[in-house]
Design a protein around this motif. Structure first.
Motif, PDB file in Angstrom:
ATOM      1  N   PRO A  14       0.810  -1.222   0.000  1.00 49.08           N
ATOM      2  CA  PRO A  14       0.000   0.000   0.000  1.00 49.08           C
ATOM      3  C   PRO A  14       0.841   1.268   0.000  1.00 49.08           C
ATOM      4  CG  PRO A  14      -0.020  -1.011   2.171  1.00 49.08           C
ATOM      5  CD  PRO A  14       0.779  -1.921   1.285  1.00 49.08           C
ATOM      6  N   LEU A  15       0.344   2.274  -0.688  1.00 53.91           N
ATOM      7  CA  LEU A  15       0.947   3.604  -0.728  1.00 53.91           C
ATOM      8  C   LEU A  15      -0.135   4.579  -0.270  1.00 53.91           C
ATOM      9  CD1 LEU A  15       3.201   5.574  -1.437  1.00 53.91           C
ATOM     10  CD2 LEU A  15       2.526   5.403  -3.842  1.00 53.91           C
ATOM     11  N   ILE A  16      -0.011   5.035   0.965  1.00 55.06           N
ATOM     12  CA  ILE A  16      -1.056   5.838   1.605  1.00 55.06           C
ATOM     13  C   ILE A  16      -0.655   7.303   1.580  1.00 55.06           C
ATOM     14  CG2 ILE A  16      -2.253   6.275   3.794  1.00 55.06           C
ATOM     15  CD1 ILE A  16      -1.922   3.235   4.340  1.00 55.06           C
ATOM     16  N   LEU A  17      -1.492   8.120   0.951  1.00 58.35           N
ATOM     17  CA  LEU A  17      -1.236   9.554   0.812  1.00 58.35           C
ATOM     18  C   LEU A  17      -2.171  10.303   1.748  1.00 58.35           C
ATOM     19  CD1 LEU A  17      -1.135   9.802  -3.103  1.00 58.35           C
ATOM     20  CD2 LEU A  17       0.633   8.964  -1.552  1.00 58.35           C
ATOM     21  N   LEU A  18      -1.654  10.765   2.857  1.00 59.52           N
ATOM     22  CA  LEU A  18      -2.461  11.516   3.821  1.00 59.52           C
ATOM     23  C   LEU A  18      -2.575  12.978   3.389  1.00 59.52           C
ATOM     24  CD1 LEU A  18      -0.893  10.090   7.103  1.00 59.52           C
ATOM     25  CD2 LEU A  18      -3.070   9.419   6.054  1.00 59.52           C
ATOM     26  N   PRO A  19      -3.640  13.671   3.816  1.00 53.38           N
ATOM     27  CA  PRO A  19      -3.716  15.113   3.534  1.00 53.38           C
ATOM     28  C   PRO A  19      -2.578  15.855   4.220  1.00 53.38           C
ATOM     29  CG  PRO A  19      -5.824  14.240   4.330  1.00 53.38           C
ATOM     30  CD  PRO A  19      -4.799  13.186   4.576  1.00 53.38           C
ATOM     31  N   ARG A  20      -2.369  17.076   3.788  1.00 51.53           N
ATOM     32  CA  ARG A  20      -1.378  17.909   4.451  1.00 51.53           C
ATOM     33  C   ARG A  20      -1.741  18.097   5.920  1.00 51.53           C
ATOM     34  NH1 ARG A  20       1.934  20.770   0.891  1.00 51.53           N
ATOM     35  NH2 ARG A  20       1.260  20.740  -1.293  1.00 51.53           N
ATOM     36  N   HIS A  21      -0.739  18.459   6.727  1.00 51.52           N
ATOM     37  CA  HIS A  21      -1.010  18.789   8.121  1.00 51.52           C
ATOM     38  C   HIS A  21      -2.059  19.896   8.190  1.00 51.52           C
ATOM     39  CE1 HIS A  21       1.747  16.324  10.395  1.00 51.52           C
ATOM     40  NE2 HIS A  21       2.728  16.610   9.559  1.00 51.52           N
ATOM     41  N   ASN A  22      -2.931  19.810   9.177  1.00 50.70           N
ATOM     42  CA  ASN A  22      -3.994  20.802   9.404  1.00 50.70           C
ATOM     43  C   ASN A  22      -5.056  20.790   8.313  1.00 50.70           C
ATOM     44  OD1 ASN A  22      -2.586  21.744  11.727  1.00 50.70           O
ATOM     45  ND2 ASN A  22      -1.290  23.020  10.407  1.00 50.70           N
ATOM     46  N   GLU A  23      -5.052  19.772   7.464  1.00 49.22           N
ATOM     47  CA  GLU A  23      -6.139  19.604   6.502  1.00 49.22           C
ATOM     48  C   GLU A  23      -6.898  18.331   6.846  1.00 49.22           C
ATOM     49  OE1 GLU A  23      -5.246  19.833   2.402  1.00 49.22           O
ATOM     50  OE2 GLU A  23      -4.488  21.891   2.498  1.00 49.22           O
ATOM     51  N   SER A  24      -8.210  18.366   6.697  1.00 46.11           N
ATOM     52  CA  SER A  24      -9.043  17.228   7.070  1.00 46.11           C
ATOM     53  C   SER A  24      -9.611  16.559   5.822  1.00 46.11           C
ATOM     54  CB  SER A  24     -10.188  17.692   7.973  1.00 46.11           C
ATOM     55  OG  SER A  24     -10.967  18.679   7.311  1.00 46.11           O
ATOM     56  N   TYR A  25     -10.195  15.381   6.008  1.00 50.29           N
ATOM     57  CA  TYR A  25     -10.913  14.712   4.934  1.00 50.29           C
ATOM     58  C   TYR A  25     -12.214  15.460   4.652  1.00 50.29           C
ATOM     59  CZ  TYR A  25      -7.906  10.668   6.001  1.00 50.29           C
ATOM     60  OH  TYR A  25      -6.833   9.836   6.221  1.00 50.29           O
ATOM     61  N   PRO A  26     -12.710  15.430   3.417  1.00 46.56           N
ATOM     62  CA  PRO A  26     -14.013  16.038   3.123  1.00 46.56           C
ATOM     63  C   PRO A  26     -15.172  15.090   3.456  1.00 46.56           C
ATOM     64  CG  PRO A  26     -13.030  15.264   1.098  1.00 46.56           C
ATOM     65  CD  PRO A  26     -12.031  14.976   2.192  1.00 46.56           C
ATOM     66  N   PHE A  27     -14.965  14.254   4.449  1.00 49.09           N
ATOM     67  CA  PHE A  27     -16.002  13.339   4.934  1.00 49.09           C
ATOM     68  C   PHE A  27     -15.711  13.074   6.407  1.00 49.09           C
ATOM     69  CE2 PHE A  27     -12.727  11.032   2.490  1.00 49.09           C
ATOM     70  CZ  PHE A  27     -12.141  10.280   3.485  1.00 49.09           C
ATOM     71  N   GLN A  28     -16.571  12.325   7.030  1.00 58.87           N
ATOM     72  CA  GLN A  28     -16.447  12.073   8.466  1.00 58.87           C
ATOM     73  C   GLN A  28     -15.092  11.476   8.820  1.00 58.87           C
ATOM     74  OE1 GLN A  28     -19.505   9.529  10.042  1.00 58.87           O
ATOM     75  NE2 GLN A  28     -18.543   9.308  12.032  1.00 58.87           N
ATOM     76  N   LYS A  29     -14.473  12.026   9.847  1.00 59.02           N
ATOM     77  CA  LYS A  29     -13.178  11.514  10.287  1.00 59.02           C
ATOM     78  C   LYS A  29     -13.346  10.098  10.821  1.00 59.02           C
ATOM     79  CE  LYS A  29      -9.264  12.428  13.359  1.00 59.02           C
ATOM     80  NZ  LYS A  29      -8.698  13.291  14.409  1.00 59.02           N
ATOM     81  N   PRO A  30     -12.572   9.146  10.304  1.00 59.41           N
ATOM     82  CA  PRO A  30     -12.744   7.757  10.740  1.00 59.41           C
ATOM     83  C   PRO A  30     -12.096   7.512  12.101  1.00 59.41           C
ATOM     84  CG  PRO A  30     -11.007   7.891   9.094  1.00 59.41           C
ATOM     85  CD  PRO A  30     -11.585   9.270   9.211  1.00 59.41           C
ATOM     86  N   TYR A  31     -12.636   6.532  12.785  1.00 56.81           N
ATOM     87  CA  TYR A  31     -12.060   6.083  14.049  1.00 56.81           C
ATOM     88  C   TYR A  31     -10.731   5.379  13.808  1.00 56.81           C
ATOM     89  CZ  TYR A  31     -11.490   3.021  18.149  1.00 56.81           C
ATOM     90  OH  TYR A  31     -10.994   2.352  19.238  1.00 56.81           O
ATOM     91  N   LYS A  32     -10.645   4.657  12.692  1.00 57.35           N
ATOM     92  CA  LYS A  32      -9.438   3.909  12.367  1.00 57.35           C
ATOM     93  C   LYS A  32      -9.372   3.714  10.855  1.00 57.35           C
ATOM     94  CE  LYS A  32      -6.876  -0.221  13.888  1.00 57.35           C
ATOM     95  NZ  LYS A  32      -6.953  -1.485  14.661  1.00 57.35           N
ATOM     96  N   GLU A  33      -8.147   3.591  10.322  1.00 57.29           N
ATOM     97  CA  GLU A  33      -7.944   3.363   8.894  1.00 57.29           C
ATOM     98  C   GLU A  33      -7.267   2.011   8.687  1.00 57.29           C
ATOM     99  OE1 GLU A  33      -5.906   6.622   7.105  1.00 57.29           O
ATOM    100  OE2 GLU A  33      -7.160   8.142   8.066  1.00 57.29           O
TER     101      GLU A  33
END
Length: 585
Positions: A157-176
């Motif tokens: 897997p290659l996981i690309l997280l948003p930049r620091h201080n940026e959130s997902y445009p959907f509900q924040k998950p409890y776990k990924e």
């Protein structure tokens, strides 16, 4: 794009320990070495040792090619804007190269990875540092070998997280949780494709599908099952990756609905579905909302193929288990296990309806910059065909007198002996031509009665397009040796899927129905079985870029071509010179 050099700052032992503690959840991964920061951007260093490792599945132990001894391979985690340095050291007899599937590789084409296209493979005892920056992407991608069929065991897997201080445009998950679909072969996949290419027939199929490397309980002599343990009343982000060699896969979790929020590292308008379809090379993020209370049952997560072709395929089902953790850590004994109902093997209508639900988010922050006007229009037919059987040899292809081949516009692509990008950059164009046909040379009723002549031509042909060309490609399936779905992957770019349909593309009426407002943005799209798909992209990335079917058997048979995107006029529109450690042929 200007890449700043990152200076490593020595850390005290205490500070380093604190740093590791804070970042363990996101960044712990076999092979991860160091992260150094400047102005919020980070350079992440990994070391990938390509090694043979003994792995046992289905009561069968074999030595196979791995990264750092892991199957699947290690997880890479980066943030948008990060620079990634991966040193790959080859300790196995096979040549190898790695591809960072879906990464735009803006002006870093030397790190894209397909063998003999952007680099010569890394030979035994040699190493190469892949060096690139994640620009404007966030979500889930994956990395895999791009030499012969080594992708069967070399992927992760290659996981690309948003930049620091940026959130997902959907509900924040409890776990990924990454969920990788793959295949298990009791035989050596390299021997399987070598035999098929020699005989001209279809290759043997895999022995099982896997979820995160495990075949699950539905196979004979299978002792390994992936279990996803969840808590009630939580939202989990599942990062789904289809790394299987030759199969599109249906996926469903019994009694649970999935909310699809991203495809190929691009956000989409969320929609719900009980079943997902993923072509090889495609990635999708989904939200799983668990039941509010402990359900007193466990649930199968099943995946099995979607198949419309004529040949043999692995018609089996991989199972994982979704298990709710019981309060007070009580053991789950004798709970009923529920099974989902998956579509039938060839449910093309379900696939089409599901695909049409994917729409770009197209928000002010994440706009859909689809080209509204087109500079160059291409029409490519894709499918299977035949090549002649060598004299005095019996072949196992159609009618036992030919070899299977695959082509785009009747050209079966032959790999050169020196990487195309290297030849292009240094002006030594002696291993390829630039006359790939932009339309079929012999038009026919593509999805009707197939022509009598199934022979394809063979060559290393490319298309040259100027920098910043706005491109449209119509990809048309053919029924020459049976209509089937073809997952087409474009290196170096995302593209917009502006239209798709069944039958033959109609240039007079179909473009009027194109979606130029919020089409989904992808790097891999399935050309529908017996149908067509229209894609658009802006050629803003100089280099040589492969486009190919992501069924590895079709790739091996030649279903691929290459785009040459010329440099622009400005310094930041030109491809830099190759690194000094670029592998030699």
């Amino acid at each position: 794009m200007h890449i700043k050099m990152i200076v490593t700052v020595p850390l005290s032992k205490a500070l380093f320990a604190a740093f590791l503690f804070v970042t363990t959840f996101l960044l712990t991964s076999p092979g991860f070495v160091l992260a150094t920061s400047q102005h919020g951007s980070v350079t992440r260093h990994y070391k990938f040792d390509i090694r043979l490792a003994n792995v046992t599945r289905l009561c069968h132990t074999k030595s196979m090619v791995t990264v750092n001894g892991k199957f699947p391979g290690p997880r890479i985690v980066v943030r948008e804007g990060d620079r990634l340095l991966v040193k790959v050291v080859n300790h196995v007899p096979n040549n190898i190269s790695l591809h960072w599937h879906g990464v735009r590789q803006l002006r870093s084409g030397w790190s894209d990875g397909p063998s003999y296209i952007t680099q010569c493979p890394i030979q035994t005892g040699q190493s190469y540092v892949y060096n690139f920056t994640i620009v404007g992407q966030r979500g889930t991608l994956f990395w895999h070998a791009h030499f012969s069929w080594l992708r069967a065991t070399v992927y992760g897997p290659l996981i690309l997280l948003p930049r620091h201080n940026e959130s997902y445009p959907f509900q924040k998950p409890y776990k990924e949780v990454p969920i990788l679909f793959g295949e298990w072969w009791n035989a050596d996949p390299e021997a399987v494709i070598a035999q098929a290419l020699q005989t001209g027939g279809g290759p043997n199929v895999s022995d099982a599908y896997t979820i995160n490397g495990f075949p699950g309980p539905l196979y004979n002599c299978s002792k390994d099952t992936y279990k996803l343990k969840v808590k009630p009343g939580k939202t989990y982000l599942l990062r789904l990756i289809n790394a299987a060699l030759n199969d599109e896969l249906f996926f469903s979790i019994a009694n649970h609905t999935l909310i699809i929020v991203e495809a190929d590292a691009s956000y989409i308008k969320p929609f719900e579905s009980n079943t997902i379809i993923l072509g090889p090379g495609q990635t999708t993020n989904v939200l799983l909302k668990t039941k509010p209370n402990y359900p007193n049952s466990t649930f199968y997560m099943l995946a099995r193929p979607y198949f419309t072709g004529q040949g043999t395929f692995d018609n089996s089902t991989v199972a994982g288990i979704l298990e709710y953790t019981k309060p007070n850590d009580q053991t789950n004994l004798n709970l009923p296990i529920l099974k989902p109902v998956l579509p039938v093997i060839n449910d093309t209508n379900f696939v089409a309806n599901f695909s049409n639900k994917f729409l770009s988010l197209n928000s002010p922050k994440y706009p859909a910059n689809v080209p509204k006007t087109i500079d160059k229009n291409f029409f490519f037919i894709v499918g299977l065909g035949t090549s002649p059987c060598p004299k005095n040899q019996t072949c196992q292809g159609p009618n036992n007198s030919s070899k299977f081949a695959a082509s785009m516009n009747n050209v079966s692509f032959a790999l050169p002996s020196i990487a195309l990008l290297q030849q292009h950059f240094f002006g030594a164009n002696n291993g390829f031509t630039t006359d790939f046909p932009v339309v079929p040379l012999r038009p026919f009723n593509y999805t009707g009665t197939p022509p009598n002549n199934t022979l394809v031509s063979n060559g290393t042909k490319t298309v040259v397009i100027p920098y910043n060309t706005r491109v449209q490609v119509i990809l048309q399936d053919t029924s020459i040796l049976g209509a089937e779905s073809h997952p087409l992957h474009l290196h170096g770019f995302n593209f917009f899927v502006v239209g798709q349909g069944f039958g033959n593309f109609n240039a007079s009426s179909d473009p009027a129905k194109f979606n130029l407002v919020d089409p989904v943005e992808r790097n891999t799209v399935a050309v529908p079985s017996g149908g067509w798909v229209a894609i658009r992209f802006l050629a803003d990335n100089p280099g040589v870029w492969l486009m190919h079917c992501h069924f590895d058997v079709h790739l091996s048979w030649g279903l691929r071509m290459a785009w040459i995107v010329e440099d622009g006029k400005l310094p930041d529109q030109k491809l830099p010179p190759p690194p000094k450690d670029l592998p030699k042929c």
